[in-house]
Design a protein around this motif. Structure first.
Motif, short mmCIF file in Angstrom:
data_model
loop_
_atom_site.label_atom_id
_atom_site.label_comp_id
_atom_site.label_asym_id
_atom_site.label_seq_id
_atom_site.Cartn_x
_atom_site.Cartn_y
_atom_site.Cartn_z
N MET A 1 0.81 -1.20 0.00
CA MET A 1 0.00 0.00 0.00
C MET A 1 0.86 1.27 0.00
O MET A 1 0.37 2.31 -0.39
CB MET A 1 -0.88 0.03 1.25
CG MET A 1 -2.08 -0.85 1.19
SD MET A 1 -3.12 -0.70 2.63
CE MET A 1 -2.16 -1.59 3.81
N HIS B 1 4.07 1.59 -1.36
CA HIS B 1 5.06 1.71 -2.43
C HIS B 1 4.36 2.02 -3.75
O HIS B 1 3.32 1.45 -4.06
CB HIS B 1 5.85 0.42 -2.57
CG HIS B 1 6.67 0.06 -1.37
ND1 HIS B 1 6.50 0.63 -0.16
CD2 HIS B 1 7.66 -0.83 -1.22
CE1 HIS B 1 7.36 0.12 0.70
NE2 HIS B 1 8.08 -0.78 0.09
N ARG B 2 4.97 2.90 -4.51
CA ARG B 2 4.46 3.21 -5.84
C ARG B 2 5.31 2.47 -6.88
O ARG B 2 6.52 2.36 -6.74
CB ARG B 2 4.51 4.71 -6.10
CG ARG B 2 3.58 5.47 -5.21
CD ARG B 2 3.56 6.91 -5.59
NE ARG B 2 2.59 7.60 -4.74
CZ ARG B 2 2.27 8.85 -4.88
NH1 ARG B 2 2.85 9.57 -5.83
NH2 ARG B 2 1.39 9.40 -4.09
N ASP C 1 2.28 1.10 -12.75
CA ASP C 1 0.87 1.18 -12.36
C ASP C 1 0.14 2.23 -13.18
O ASP C 1 0.63 3.34 -13.37
CB ASP C 1 0.73 1.52 -10.88
CG ASP C 1 1.04 0.34 -9.98
OD1 ASP C 1 1.23 -0.78 -10.50
OD2 ASP C 1 1.07 0.55 -8.75
N GLN D 1 -4.98 1.52 -11.04
CA GLN D 1 -4.25 0.81 -10.00
C GLN D 1 -3.81 1.77 -8.89
O GLN D 1 -3.85 1.42 -7.70
CB GLN D 1 -3.04 0.09 -10.59
CG GLN D 1 -3.42 -1.09 -11.46
CD GLN D 1 -2.25 -1.64 -12.25
OE1 GLN D 1 -1.46 -0.88 -12.82
NE2 GLN D 1 -2.13 -2.96 -12.27
N GLN D 2 -3.43 2.97 -9.25
CA GLN D 2 -3.05 3.97 -8.25
C GLN D 2 -4.23 4.36 -7.38
O GLN D 2 -4.09 4.49 -6.15
CB GLN D 2 -2.47 5.21 -8.95
CG GLN D 2 -1.13 4.94 -9.61
CD GLN D 2 -0.67 6.11 -10.47
OE1 GLN D 2 -1.36 7.11 -10.62
NE2 GLN D 2 0.52 5.97 -11.07
N ARG D 3 -5.41 4.51 -7.98
CA ARG D 3 -6.61 4.85 -7.20
C ARG D 3 -7.01 3.70 -6.28
O ARG D 3 -7.41 3.92 -5.14
CB ARG D 3 -7.77 5.22 -8.12
CG ARG D 3 -7.59 6.58 -8.81
CD ARG D 3 -8.87 7.08 -9.47
NE ARG D 3 -9.46 6.11 -10.39
CZ ARG D 3 -9.14 5.98 -11.69
NH1 ARG D 3 -8.23 6.78 -12.22
NH2 ARG D 3 -9.74 5.09 -12.45
N GLN E 1 -4.98 1.48 -4.98
CA GLN E 1 -4.00 1.45 -3.91
C GLN E 1 -4.31 2.53 -2.88
O GLN E 1 -4.25 2.29 -1.67
CB GLN E 1 -2.60 1.65 -4.48
CG GLN E 1 -1.49 1.60 -3.45
CD GLN E 1 -0.12 1.80 -4.07
OE1 GLN E 1 0.01 2.12 -5.24
NE2 GLN E 1 0.91 1.60 -3.28
N ARG E 2 -4.67 3.71 -3.35
CA ARG E 2 -5.00 4.82 -2.44
C ARG E 2 -6.25 4.49 -1.63
O ARG E 2 -6.31 4.74 -0.42
CB ARG E 2 -5.20 6.11 -3.25
CG ARG E 2 -5.60 7.32 -2.46
CD ARG E 2 -4.50 7.71 -1.48
NE ARG E 2 -4.93 8.81 -0.65
CZ ARG E 2 -4.23 9.91 -0.47
NH1 ARG E 2 -3.06 10.05 -1.06
NH2 ARG E 2 -4.67 10.86 0.31
N GLN F 1 -7.35 1.52 -0.79
CA GLN F 1 -7.01 0.50 0.19
C GLN F 1 -6.30 1.13 1.39
O GLN F 1 -6.58 0.80 2.54
CB GLN F 1 -6.13 -0.57 -0.45
CG GLN F 1 -5.80 -1.71 0.50
CD GLN F 1 -4.92 -2.76 -0.15
OE1 GLN F 1 -4.25 -2.51 -1.15
NE2 GLN F 1 -4.91 -3.94 0.41
N LEU F 2 -5.39 2.05 1.13
CA LEU F 2 -4.68 2.73 2.20
C LEU F 2 -5.64 3.55 3.06
O LEU F 2 -5.61 3.48 4.28
CB LEU F 2 -3.58 3.63 1.63
CG LEU F 2 -2.80 4.47 2.64
CD1 LEU F 2 -2.10 3.59 3.66
CD2 LEU F 2 -1.82 5.37 1.92
#
Length: 46
Positions: free
Chosen positions: A1, A3-4, A8, A12-14, A16-17, A19-20
């Motif tokens: 969560m 690491h970038r 991506d 995928q970035q959204r 991940q955000r 989920q965080l």
């Protein structure tokens, strides 16, 4: 969560955000992360 990754895409970035943010704002999610990271408490069977 945390690491970038350069490969991506924006979706995928959204994800991940999201989920965080869920983990930070949910006691249940934070507890689950902590238990999975550190392991469940050891309970001795008698």
């Amino acid at each position: 969560m945390l690491h970038r990754f350069p490969d991506d895409d924006p979706f995928q970035q959204r994800m991940q955000r999201a989920q965080l943010e869920y983990t930070v704002n949910s006691l249940a999610a934070a507890t689950s992360l902590a238990e999975n990271y550190a392991g469940l408490p050891f309970i001795e069977q008698s």
